[in-house]
Design a protein around this motif. Sequence first.
Motif: not given
Length: 597
Positions: A245-273
């Motif tokens: 999923m997008t990093t923004g989708a993961a942040q919406t889960l976290l900040r908007g719903n208090q749910v993390v997308p998984g227990k072992r997560v890899l983050v990749a891309g370009n930029g400070p977000l």
Amino acid sequence: MSADRGLRIELDGVTRPDDSFHLSFEGRPVIAFPGESVAAALIAAGEAGLREAGDSDRGLFCGMGVCGECDVLVDGQPRRACMEKAQPGMSILRHPPIREPGTADSRAAGDDWEERSADVLVVGGGPAGLSAAIAAADAGLDVVVVDERQQPGGQYYKQPPDAFRVAGDELDRQFAEGRELVHHALASGIDYLAPVSVVAAFAGRRVAVATADGMLLLTAQRIVIATGAYERPLPFPGWTLPGVMTTGAAQTLLRGNQVVPGKRVLVAGNGPLNLQVADELSRAGAEIVAVAELAASPIRQPARSARLLLSGPRVALEGLRLLAGLAARRIPLLYRHALVKAEGGDRVERATLALIDAEGRRLPGSERAYEVDAVCLNYGFLPQSELARALGCEYRQDPVTGNLRCERDGDGRTAVPEVFVVGDSGGLGGARLAADQGSFAGAHIALDLGAPSLPMATHLRRLEARIRRHQRFQEALWAVFRAPFLTTELATADTLVCRCEALDLGRLQRAVAGGCRSLAALKQSTRAGMGRCQGRYCTTSLRALLGHAPGDVGSGDLFAPRPPLKPVALGLLAGRVGPEPVARDLLAAAADDERAD
């Protein structure tokens, strides 16, 4: 993360309600809580695949109602899981492949449209839209704000649901700033309509909005478009697996719903977000196996890093503290790396990173593989430009960053004088720049419409100075994060490029080799861009296949914005405004666009 709550967590100052309830997914019971989205409830229960797509499933991807990948059937009706609130007793099924019959929305057709007029219509309830609304409303204007989200605050501020309990003195600064902005906006006297979807725009400053009760036709003397941006995709093998999923989708889960997308997560891309969300997920209890950043390390860019520190010392120091926190928790941060492959069965299980050179080429032998159950991606942003372009506004592409930017004056006024574009919907700039651009546009609209004069000259000079300062910081920030502009370089022949229509790179390359020389020709030959996202997630890749380099694109070189701009039940469009069916105008507009292509 407690064992009994799956992937649910608790953030400082935000408490989930105690009264859980049950819904069902594919006949299996699922626990949900008031305020959660359907997507959050299902992901918290370990359900990653939400939509059927041929012989595979798709899952939450954008998290903001743009891509359509999380479509489900709720009590037999098609809904976007990321935008739908969970309710007790819901019966949810995976959405079948799009072309199968029997998934039409059954809401009643033919009701007359409601009409409403206002001095100012603001589309979008994020920092830019709310700031513009406040400025106009404080000047005494009649302001209507329409927003697709359940909660005001937009992608950046991501406020918790009303059902959650909030302790203001314990919130982090991002939550607190958003909460203050939202309270100011709602107290200013604006008419705030949400959740609704803008589905079309007509001549005469008219905008069609789908609400829970039917269709609304809004007419305004001035329109402010503050629709924000969505994340730019980068196709690679496995990017359509559930759990990617997008990093923004993961942040919406976290900040908007208090749910993390998984227990072992890899983050990749370009930029400070990506760095911010990796830090937030880690603090919430997820294991971040690695963070891959496509740009070079700031340590290897001393001149650019020094310029960044001088242009925005407070924010730059926050970034340094964030990097220090990742290092203290021993999270690998790999510069000049990209995610080149994701693998798994029902969901992503393994992700592979590789070193990328300055020309965007993958270096053989540099691969590193990780076991994961979620992957978060962000390679920059694209403005949600469809409504602005439907109203006649022009966009151009930055030749260095590849970002689309609206052609507008310093106050946000576009080539259509009654239409203003502010915030990331006009070009990437971040939340603080967006807020000040919104305030600046709102003040100028007040002057346009002869509202009672405030101490305007001093106020405008102060805003102009802040806008210039934000812009200098953004230029310095993206100089540090400058990276190769990748499109299809990491894809293989069988990698899907158009997710909606299941078109792989090989088929699209054959179409180009067979004579397709434009987006319109590709569309007619292959159906590329005809899916629910209307080309939002494949246009950049398709243009690259056609040989178009960044910088030579204008609004006329993109897929024409088609009504409806967002999914809407056809029955709702069958009503009338006055003596004529509005659907006739919608169909005529679509036909004109088709002929233009």
